[in-house]
Design a protein around this motif. Structure first.
Motif, PDB file in Angstrom:
ATOM      1  N   LEU A   4     -22.454 -39.632  34.129  1.00  0.00           N
ATOM      2  CA  LEU A   4     -23.789 -39.045  34.247  1.00  0.00           C
ATOM      3  C   LEU A   4     -24.148 -38.231  33.003  1.00  0.00           C
ATOM      4  CD1 LEU A   4     -23.672 -37.844  37.951  1.00  0.00           C
ATOM      5  CD2 LEU A   4     -25.122 -39.667  37.033  1.00  0.00           C
ATOM      6  N   TYR A   5     -23.183 -37.501  32.486  1.00  0.00           N
ATOM      7  CA  TYR A   5     -23.373 -36.696  31.286  1.00  0.00           C
ATOM      8  C   TYR A   5     -23.766 -37.591  30.109  1.00  0.00           C
ATOM      9  CZ  TYR A   5     -22.387 -31.955  29.512  1.00  0.00           C
ATOM     10  OH  TYR A   5     -22.474 -30.683  29.048  1.00  0.00           O
ATOM     11  N   ARG A   6     -23.102 -38.754  30.001  1.00  0.00           N
ATOM     12  CA  ARG A   6     -23.414 -39.690  28.921  1.00  0.00           C
ATOM     13  C   ARG A   6     -24.837 -40.223  29.088  1.00  0.00           C
ATOM     14  NH1 ARG A   6     -19.861 -44.365  29.198  1.00  0.00           N
ATOM     15  NH2 ARG A   6     -18.279 -42.787  28.967  1.00  0.00           N
ATOM     16  N   ILE A   7     -25.212 -40.579  30.299  1.00  0.00           N
ATOM     17  CA  ILE A   7     -26.575 -41.059  30.544  1.00  0.00           C
ATOM     18  C   ILE A   7     -27.581 -39.969  30.174  1.00  0.00           C
ATOM     19  CG2 ILE A   7     -28.237 -41.809  32.297  1.00  0.00           C
ATOM     20  CD1 ILE A   7     -25.849 -43.050  33.835  1.00  0.00           C
ATOM     21  N   ALA A   8     -27.332 -38.744  30.620  1.00  0.00           N
ATOM     22  CA  ALA A   8     -28.245 -37.630  30.340  1.00  0.00           C
ATOM     23  C   ALA A   8     -28.345 -37.366  28.841  1.00  0.00           C
ATOM     24  CB  ALA A   8     -27.778 -36.368  31.072  1.00  0.00           C
TER      25      ALA A   8
ATOM     26  N   LYS B 221     -19.122 -27.599  23.547  1.00  0.00           N
ATOM     27  CA  LYS B 221     -17.872 -26.863  23.343  1.00  0.00           C
ATOM     28  C   LYS B 221     -18.054 -25.373  23.654  1.00  0.00           C
ATOM     29  CE  LYS B 221     -13.602 -26.531  21.885  1.00  0.00           C
ATOM     30  NZ  LYS B 221     -12.618 -26.786  22.908  1.00  0.00           N
ATOM     31  N   TYR B 222     -19.075 -24.767  23.093  1.00  0.00           N
ATOM     32  CA  TYR B 222     -19.250 -23.321  23.191  1.00  0.00           C
ATOM     33  C   TYR B 222     -19.766 -22.886  24.570  1.00  0.00           C
ATOM     34  CZ  TYR B 222     -20.637 -18.575  21.920  1.00  0.00           C
ATOM     35  OH  TYR B 222     -20.763 -17.211  21.866  1.00  0.00           O
ATOM     36  N   PHE B 223     -20.838 -23.497  25.039  1.00  0.00           N
ATOM     37  CA  PHE B 223     -21.456 -23.072  26.290  1.00  0.00           C
ATOM     38  C   PHE B 223     -20.835 -23.742  27.514  1.00  0.00           C
ATOM     39  CE2 PHE B 223     -24.965 -22.141  23.291  1.00  0.00           C
ATOM     40  CZ  PHE B 223     -25.071 -20.786  23.533  1.00  0.00           C
ATOM     41  N   ASP B 224     -20.577 -25.054  27.410  1.00  0.00           N
ATOM     42  CA  ASP B 224     -20.038 -25.781  28.558  1.00  0.00           C
ATOM     43  C   ASP B 224     -18.514 -25.743  28.610  1.00  0.00           C
ATOM     44  OD1 ASP B 224     -22.680 -26.416  29.039  1.00  0.00           O
ATOM     45  OD2 ASP B 224     -22.524 -28.436  28.210  1.00  0.00           O
TER      46      ASP B 224
ATOM     47  N   TYR C 226     -12.455 -31.589  24.045  1.00  0.00           N
ATOM     48  CA  TYR C 226     -12.796 -32.653  23.103  1.00  0.00           C
ATOM     49  C   TYR C 226     -12.566 -34.035  23.710  1.00  0.00           C
ATOM     50  CZ  TYR C 226     -13.360 -29.301  19.282  1.00  0.00           C
ATOM     51  OH  TYR C 226     -13.806 -28.294  18.477  1.00  0.00           O
ATOM     52  N   GLN C 227     -11.533 -34.171  24.548  1.00  0.00           N
ATOM     53  CA  GLN C 227     -11.248 -35.469  25.167  1.00  0.00           C
ATOM     54  C   GLN C 227     -12.424 -35.931  26.035  1.00  0.00           C
ATOM     55  OE1 GLN C 227      -9.292 -32.795  25.190  1.00  0.00           O
ATOM     56  NE2 GLN C 227      -7.220 -33.357  24.584  1.00  0.00           N
ATOM     57  N   ASP C 228     -13.057 -34.994  26.731  1.00  0.00           N
ATOM     58  CA  ASP C 228     -14.216 -35.352  27.551  1.00  0.00           C
ATOM     59  C   ASP C 228     -15.429 -35.663  26.666  1.00  0.00           C
ATOM     60  OD1 ASP C 228     -12.756 -35.006  29.901  1.00  0.00           O
ATOM     61  OD2 ASP C 228     -13.313 -32.896  30.065  1.00  0.00           O
ATOM     62  N   MET C 229     -15.584 -34.886  25.612  1.00  0.00           N
ATOM     63  CA  MET C 229     -16.705 -35.142  24.684  1.00  0.00           C
ATOM     64  C   MET C 229     -16.571 -36.510  24.034  1.00  0.00           C
ATOM     65  SD  MET C 229     -17.746 -31.692  22.667  1.00  0.00           S
ATOM     66  CE  MET C 229     -16.291 -30.699  22.654  1.00  0.00           C
ATOM     67  N   GLU C 230     -15.318 -36.913  23.739  1.00  0.00           N
ATOM     68  CA  GLU C 230     -15.076 -38.231  23.143  1.00  0.00           C
ATOM     69  C   GLU C 230     -15.680 -39.342  23.999  1.00  0.00           C
ATOM     70  OE1 GLU C 230     -11.090 -39.209  20.881  1.00  0.00           O
ATOM     71  OE2 GLU C 230     -10.657 -37.959  22.624  1.00  0.00           O
ATOM     72  N   LYS C 231     -15.486 -39.233  25.316  1.00  0.00           N
ATOM     73  CA  LYS C 231     -15.990 -40.250  26.245  1.00  0.00           C
ATOM     74  C   LYS C 231     -17.511 -40.219  26.330  1.00  0.00           C
ATOM     75  CE  LYS C 231     -11.818 -39.995  29.007  1.00  0.00           C
ATOM     76  NZ  LYS C 231     -11.199 -39.250  30.084  1.00  0.00           N
TER      77      LYS C 231
ATOM     78  N   TYR D 191     -29.146 -30.695  34.378  1.00  0.00           N
ATOM     79  CA  TYR D 191     -30.409 -30.102  33.923  1.00  0.00           C
ATOM     80  C   TYR D 191     -30.145 -29.182  32.729  1.00  0.00           C
ATOM     81  CZ  TYR D 191     -34.336 -26.950  33.527  1.00  0.00           C
ATOM     82  OH  TYR D 191     -35.370 -26.205  33.011  1.00  0.00           O
ATOM     83  N   TRP D 192     -29.167 -28.291  32.850  1.00  0.00           N
ATOM     84  CA  TRP D 192     -28.920 -27.331  31.776  1.00  0.00           C
ATOM     85  C   TRP D 192     -28.352 -28.003  30.528  1.00  0.00           C
ATOM     86  CZ3 TRP D 192     -31.627 -23.310  31.461  1.00  0.00           C
ATOM     87  CH2 TRP D 192     -32.124 -22.711  32.619  1.00  0.00           C
ATOM     88  N   HIS D 193     -27.609 -29.083  30.709  1.00  0.00           N
ATOM     89  CA  HIS D 193     -27.151 -29.851  29.540  1.00  0.00           C
ATOM     90  C   HIS D 193     -28.355 -30.435  28.805  1.00  0.00           C
ATOM     91  CE1 HIS D 193     -25.031 -32.632  26.978  1.00  0.00           C
ATOM     92  NE2 HIS D 193     -25.619 -33.651  27.576  1.00  0.00           N
ATOM     93  N   ILE D 194     -29.247 -31.053  29.548  1.00  0.00           N
ATOM     94  CA  ILE D 194     -30.458 -31.639  28.962  1.00  0.00           C
ATOM     95  C   ILE D 194     -31.316 -30.544  28.338  1.00  0.00           C
ATOM     96  CG2 ILE D 194     -32.634 -32.815  29.517  1.00  0.00           C
ATOM     97  CD1 ILE D 194     -30.987 -34.250  31.817  1.00  0.00           C
ATOM     98  N   ARG D 195     -31.454 -29.456  29.033  1.00  0.00           N
ATOM     99  CA  ARG D 195     -32.301 -28.349  28.578  1.00  0.00           C
ATOM    100  C   ARG D 195     -31.841 -27.799  27.233  1.00  0.00           C
ATOM    101  NH1 ARG D 195     -35.666 -24.594  31.274  1.00  0.00           N
ATOM    102  NH2 ARG D 195     -36.615 -23.430  29.589  1.00  0.00           N
TER     103      ARG D 195
END
Length: 181
Positions: A74-78, A141-144, A148-153, A33-37
């Motif tokens: 799930l993060y990618r879907i969101a 990067k800043y809030f969560d 970078y390896q996870d962001m890449e995926k 939710y907070w990622h989407i928000r």
């Protein structure tokens, strides 16, 4: 067997799928939710997008290949659902990116859930004015505090591109904050 592996097996088994899905939702709902928000800056839209995210996960769990963690999936879907929402909004309004930025800034100003001092509001405004990809990378990067390896995926791009986006975002935020003081 890790908790993720066990959960995936339960999600892919028709007899345990419903209970496992309840566990999945309760485990990841708030973080998603907070990622989407942070992407759409609107409570009601975030709730709708979160629901769409879980519907897609429910429908697509049999295709999940566990090449990444379930949270990354799930993060990618969101993320994709959030970006699709903004893109649809842009197309409906025919106003382009300026319309989306106006929408984000309006949500920021009228958000009853966002409480913060003047400096926090200026930071959020600076973030809202960033191009979408830079805003995503900065927030992750800043809030969560995501690696970078996870962001890449999740964003399906290179670490170098992510670092460049983060760097540009930080510079733009700094410039905005300097201009506002």
């Amino acid at each position: 067997m890790s908790n993720d592996q066990q959960l995936i097996e339960e999600l892919q088994n028709e007899s345990t799928k419903r209970n496992a899905f309840g566990t999945l939702v309760s485990t990841y709902q708030e973080r998603l939710y907070w990622h989407i928000r942070k992407i759409v800056l609107n409570h009601d839209d975030s709730d709708d997008i979160l629901q769409n995210t879980f519907v897609k996960a429910w429908k697509g769990i049999h295709n999940f290949r566990a090449e990444s963690g379930i949270y990354t999936w799930l993060y990618r879907i969101a993320t994709n659902e959030s970006l699709s929402f903004l893109e649809q909004r842009k197309r409906k309004s025919m106003g382009g990116m300026d319309e989306i930025k106006d929408y984000l800034l309006e949500n920021l100003v009228t958000d009853t859930y966002l409480d913060g001092d003047e400096i926090q509001m200026k930071l959020q405004k600076a973030i809202a004015l960033l191009p979408t990809k830079q805003r995503l990378v900065f927030n992750m990067k800043y809030f969560d505090e995501m690696k970078y390896q996870d962001m890449e995926k999740i964003l399906e791009t290179s670490e170098g591109a992510l670092k460049a986006s983060y760097h540009h975002a930080v510079k733009k935020i700094e410039e905005y904050l300097k201009s506002e003081t």
